[in-house]
Scaffold this active site. Structure first.
Site, PDB file in Angstrom:
ATOM      1  N   ARG A  67       1.357  -1.011  -0.019  1.00  0.00           N
ATOM      2  CA  ARG A  67      -0.278   0.049  -0.019  1.00  0.00           C
ATOM      3  C   ARG A  67       0.613   1.131  -0.179  1.00  0.00           C
ATOM      4  O   ARG A  67       0.776   2.560  -0.476  1.00  0.00           O
ATOM      5  CB  ARG A  67      -0.618  -0.249   1.636  1.00  0.00           C
ATOM      6  CG  ARG A  67      -1.838   1.003   1.002  1.00  0.00           C
ATOM      7  CD  ARG A  67      -3.140   0.792   2.701  1.00  0.00           C
ATOM      8  NE  ARG A  67      -3.809   1.978   1.870  1.00  0.00           N
ATOM      9  CZ  ARG A  67      -3.840   3.275   3.806  1.00  0.00           C
ATOM     10  NH1 ARG A  67      -3.074   3.003   5.094  1.00  0.00           N
ATOM     11  NH2 ARG A  67      -4.929   3.917   3.314  1.00  0.00           N
ATOM     12  N   HIS A  71       0.232   4.512  -2.275  1.00  0.00           N
ATOM     13  CA  HIS A  71       0.390   5.556  -1.808  1.00  0.00           C
ATOM     14  C   HIS A  71       1.761   6.774  -2.414  1.00  0.00           C
ATOM     15  O   HIS A  71       1.579   8.227  -2.689  1.00  0.00           O
ATOM     16  CB  HIS A  71       0.593   5.980  -0.969  1.00  0.00           C
ATOM     17  CG  HIS A  71      -1.542   5.547  -0.554  1.00  0.00           C
ATOM     18  ND1 HIS A  71      -2.103   6.216   0.157  1.00  0.00           N
ATOM     19  CD2 HIS A  71      -1.871   4.840  -0.801  1.00  0.00           C
ATOM     20  CE1 HIS A  71      -3.095   5.928   0.057  1.00  0.00           C
ATOM     21  NE2 HIS A  71      -3.356   4.825   0.220  1.00  0.00           N
ATOM     22  N   ASP A  72       2.696   6.178  -2.725  1.00  0.00           N
ATOM     23  CA  ASP A  72       4.117   7.191  -3.173  1.00  0.00           C
ATOM     24  C   ASP A  72       4.820   7.616  -4.473  1.00  0.00           C
ATOM     25  O   ASP A  72       3.982   8.096  -4.866  1.00  0.00           O
ATOM     26  CB  ASP A  72       5.487   5.635  -2.983  1.00  0.00           C
ATOM     27  CG  ASP A  72       6.483   6.959  -3.369  1.00  0.00           C
ATOM     28  OD1 ASP A  72       6.960   7.923  -2.861  1.00  0.00           O
ATOM     29  OD2 ASP A  72       7.362   6.225  -3.379  1.00  0.00           O
ATOM     30  N   VAL A  75       1.464   9.675  -6.241  1.00  0.00           N
ATOM     31  CA  VAL A  75       1.614  10.963  -5.887  1.00  0.00           C
ATOM     32  C   VAL A  75       3.122  11.946  -6.058  1.00  0.00           C
ATOM     33  O   VAL A  75       3.798  10.964  -5.144  1.00  0.00           O
ATOM     34  CB  VAL A  75       1.046  11.417  -3.840  1.00  0.00           C
ATOM     35  CG1 VAL A  75       1.381  12.428  -4.351  1.00  0.00           C
ATOM     36  CG2 VAL A  75      -0.374  10.701  -3.887  1.00  0.00           C
ATOM     37  N   GLY A  77       4.997  10.588  -8.224  1.00  0.00           N
ATOM     38  CA  GLY A  77       5.956   9.900  -8.820  1.00  0.00           C
ATOM     39  C   GLY A  77       6.738   8.617  -8.208  1.00  0.00           C
ATOM     40  O   GLY A  77       6.740   8.666  -6.605  1.00  0.00           O
ATOM     41  N   SER A  81       8.335  10.912  -2.130  1.00  0.00           N
ATOM     42  CA  SER A  81       8.173  11.806  -1.138  1.00  0.00           C
ATOM     43  C   SER A  81       7.257  11.612   0.194  1.00  0.00           C
ATOM     44  O   SER A  81       7.052  11.924   0.764  1.00  0.00           O
ATOM     45  CB  SER A  81       7.619  12.424  -2.386  1.00  0.00           C
ATOM     46  OG  SER A  81       5.891  11.783  -2.824  1.00  0.00           O
ATOM     47  N   ASN A  96      -3.121   9.433   4.028  1.00  0.00           N
ATOM     48  CA  ASN A  96      -2.411   8.638   4.605  1.00  0.00           C
ATOM     49  C   ASN A  96      -2.066   8.492   5.631  1.00  0.00           C
ATOM     50  O   ASN A  96      -1.102   7.812   6.534  1.00  0.00           O
ATOM     51  CB  ASN A  96      -1.380   9.638   3.811  1.00  0.00           C
ATOM     52  CG  ASN A  96      -0.730   9.675   2.341  1.00  0.00           C
ATOM     53  OD1 ASN A  96      -1.538   8.542   1.970  1.00  0.00           O
ATOM     54  ND2 ASN A  96      -0.279  10.227   1.857  1.00  0.00           N
ATOM     55  N   HIS A 194      -5.491  -6.269  -2.803  1.00  0.00           N
ATOM     56  CA  HIS A 194      -6.096  -6.536  -2.480  1.00  0.00           C
ATOM     57  C   HIS A 194      -6.241  -8.325  -1.737  1.00  0.00           C
ATOM     58  O   HIS A 194      -7.285  -7.703  -0.891  1.00  0.00           O
ATOM     59  CB  HIS A 194      -7.896  -5.606  -2.753  1.00  0.00           C
ATOM     60  CG  HIS A 194      -7.000  -3.937  -2.932  1.00  0.00           C
ATOM     61  ND1 HIS A 194      -9.009  -2.816  -3.131  1.00  0.00           N
ATOM     62  CD2 HIS A 194      -6.390  -2.894  -1.846  1.00  0.00           C
ATOM     63  CE1 HIS A 194      -8.496  -1.949  -3.056  1.00  0.00           C
ATOM     64  NE2 HIS A 194      -7.106  -1.956  -2.235  1.00  0.00           N
ATOM     65  N   THR A 195      -5.583  -7.933  -2.020  1.00  0.00           N
ATOM     66  CA  THR A 195      -5.851 -10.042  -1.855  1.00  0.00           C
ATOM     67  C   THR A 195      -4.537  -9.577  -0.542  1.00  0.00           C
ATOM     68  O   THR A 195      -4.992 -10.926   0.154  1.00  0.00           O
ATOM     69  CB  THR A 195      -4.952 -10.807  -2.536  1.00  0.00           C
ATOM     70  OG1 THR A 195      -5.415 -11.807  -2.596  1.00  0.00           O
ATOM     71  CG2 THR A 195      -3.861 -10.428  -3.145  1.00  0.00           C
ATOM     72  N   ASP A 248      -9.202  -8.911   2.425  1.00  0.00           N
ATOM     73  CA  ASP A 248      -9.698 -11.047   2.044  1.00  0.00           C
ATOM     74  C   ASP A 248     -10.024 -11.295   2.540  1.00  0.00           C
ATOM     75  O   ASP A 248      -9.477 -12.173   3.255  1.00  0.00           O
ATOM     76  CB  ASP A 248      -8.461 -11.123   0.583  1.00  0.00           C
ATOM     77  CG  ASP A 248      -8.742 -12.682   0.666  1.00  0.00           C
ATOM     78  OD1 ASP A 248      -9.443 -13.617   0.816  1.00  0.00           O
ATOM     79  OD2 ASP A 248      -7.990 -13.041  -0.444  1.00  0.00           O
ATOM     80  N   THR A 251      -8.119 -15.637   2.488  1.00  0.00           N
ATOM     81  CA  THR A 251      -7.234 -15.775   2.204  1.00  0.00           C
ATOM     82  C   THR A 251      -6.188 -14.266   3.294  1.00  0.00           C
ATOM     83  O   THR A 251      -5.175 -14.170   2.057  1.00  0.00           O
ATOM     84  CB  THR A 251      -5.861 -16.661   1.466  1.00  0.00           C
ATOM     85  OG1 THR A 251      -6.526 -15.900   0.086  1.00  0.00           O
ATOM     86  CG2 THR A 251      -6.408 -18.447   1.224  1.00  0.00           C
ATOM     87  N   ASP A 256      -2.375 -14.026  -3.433  1.00  0.00           N
ATOM     88  CA  ASP A 256      -2.940 -15.291  -4.477  1.00  0.00           C
ATOM     89  C   ASP A 256      -3.701 -14.999  -5.602  1.00  0.00           C
ATOM     90  O   ASP A 256      -4.708 -13.448  -5.209  1.00  0.00           O
ATOM     91  CB  ASP A 256      -3.260 -17.248  -3.826  1.00  0.00           C
ATOM     92  CG  ASP A 256      -4.594 -16.344  -2.675  1.00  0.00           C
ATOM     93  OD1 ASP A 256      -5.362 -15.203  -2.464  1.00  0.00           O
ATOM     94  OD2 ASP A 256      -4.685 -17.134  -1.701  1.00  0.00           O
TER      95      ASP A 256
END
Length: 329
Positions: A67, A71-72, A75, A77, A81, A96, A194-195, A248, A251, A256
């Protein structure tokens, strides 16, 4: 003068070795594989070892590191930052405040500064750590180029316009991803992040409504009712802001293709997950990935390489920070 995209080839390792080539953004032209081969040969090993150590103690670390990368890179690139501290920096934005994994970044940087001072960028550490986190959670092993430099600008005001919201439609996400050089296929593939990971109740409470007796009722009919009941138990009305729910439910700590299977069962945690099944433009890819983990892993390698190449700073741009939380000046 028009700049032409540069072709990178990379390798994804899982049951078999798959070699693929993709078109990378012009800004990534100065990235290269084994960038630190001469200046700091053990760089990638040191990052990997730090991630492995942290993950063995806390199984939530891989999700946090992945994550953090999103988020890096979305924003300013992929320039670390998001790691900068101070009033008005990206970390000050509410989107954040729930980020984690900063201690892993700091640990890796401390070790690297001992053995290779002023050499390895925090931006590369963020990218490598996320790459390693996926592998350690059971996902594909990916080779990515390095040579990113650290940015010196970090503004909270830049966060919201560049980060996907959990209530976004496919059109909203498509527009955002397109602005980063990512396709609709990349959108569906990278949503597979998001797994792993977890979310606070506020990230999906729009799917429920509080009624007169203080309990919640389901208002989003696209959500599986049994799953919705479990969510309401974990996140009752006025739940503590510290409560989190696994992205998830099946699992939770394995990288996966279960995320896509969850979508088929109408168990996507966020509204922005569920719309991928509902939209004709993305449904087929969701179904394909739900039935083919190897295919998902192969696509993940390609999309991850594009993600980690967004607006990178190279050459004389930016700097190599001595500490990831502050600029050198």
């Amino acid at each position: 003068m028009e700049k032409r995209p540069v072709a990178f080839s990379a390798t994804v390792l899982f049951t078999t070795v798959v070699v693929f080539s993709i078109a990378a953004s012009p800004s990534s032209a100065n990235l290269s594989f084994n960038f630190y081969a001469a200046s700091c040969p053990p760089a990638e090993f040191m990052v990997r070892n730090t991630v492995r150590s942290a993950s063995s103690v806390d199984p939530t670390v891989p999700g946090k590191l992945l994550r953090l990368l999103f988020h890096d890179c979305f924003v300013e690139g992929c320039d670390a930052s998001v790691l900068l501290q101070g009033n008005g920096t990206e970390r000050d934005d509410p989107a954040n405040t729930s980020l984690g994994g900063f201690s892993v970044m700091d640990s890796a940087k401390r070790v690297l500064e001992i053995f290779c001072p002023g050499t390895v960028s925090c931006a590369d550490i963020v990218a490598l750590a996320a790459r390693d986190a996926v592998e350690m959670a059971g996902g594909p092993a990916i080779q990515i180029p390095t040579g990113r430099r650290d940015g010196i600008v970090s503004a909270a005001s830049n966060v919201r316009p560049n980060i996907a919201d959990t209530i976004f439609s496919v059109d909203d996400m498509k527009k955002l991803f397109s602005s980063k050089g990512l396709s609709l296929d990349d959108l569906v593939t990278l949503s597979g992040a998001h797994t792993i990971g977890a979310a606070h109740c506020s990230a999906f409470n729009d799917r429920f409504q509080e009624i007169s007796n203080g309990s919640l009722t389901l208002i989003d009919t696209s959500l599986n009712r049994t799953y919705a009941g479990e969510l309401m138990k974990q996140c009752p009305a006025r739940a503590s802001p510290s409560v989190t729910v696994n992205n998830d439910p099946e699992t939770s700590f394995m990288f996966d293709n279960q995320y896509y299977r969850n979508l088929l069962a109408h168990k996507g945690l966020f509204q922005s997950d569920s719309v991928l099944l509902d939209d004709n433009r993305t449904r087929k890819q969701v179904v394909d990935f739900a039935n083919n983990q190897v295919g998902f892993f192969e696509s993940w390698g390609q999309s991850f390489l594009k993600l980690t190449s967004i607006d990178v700073k190279t050459g004389d741009e930016g700097e190599i920070r001595r500490s990831c939380s502050t600029t050198n000046e």
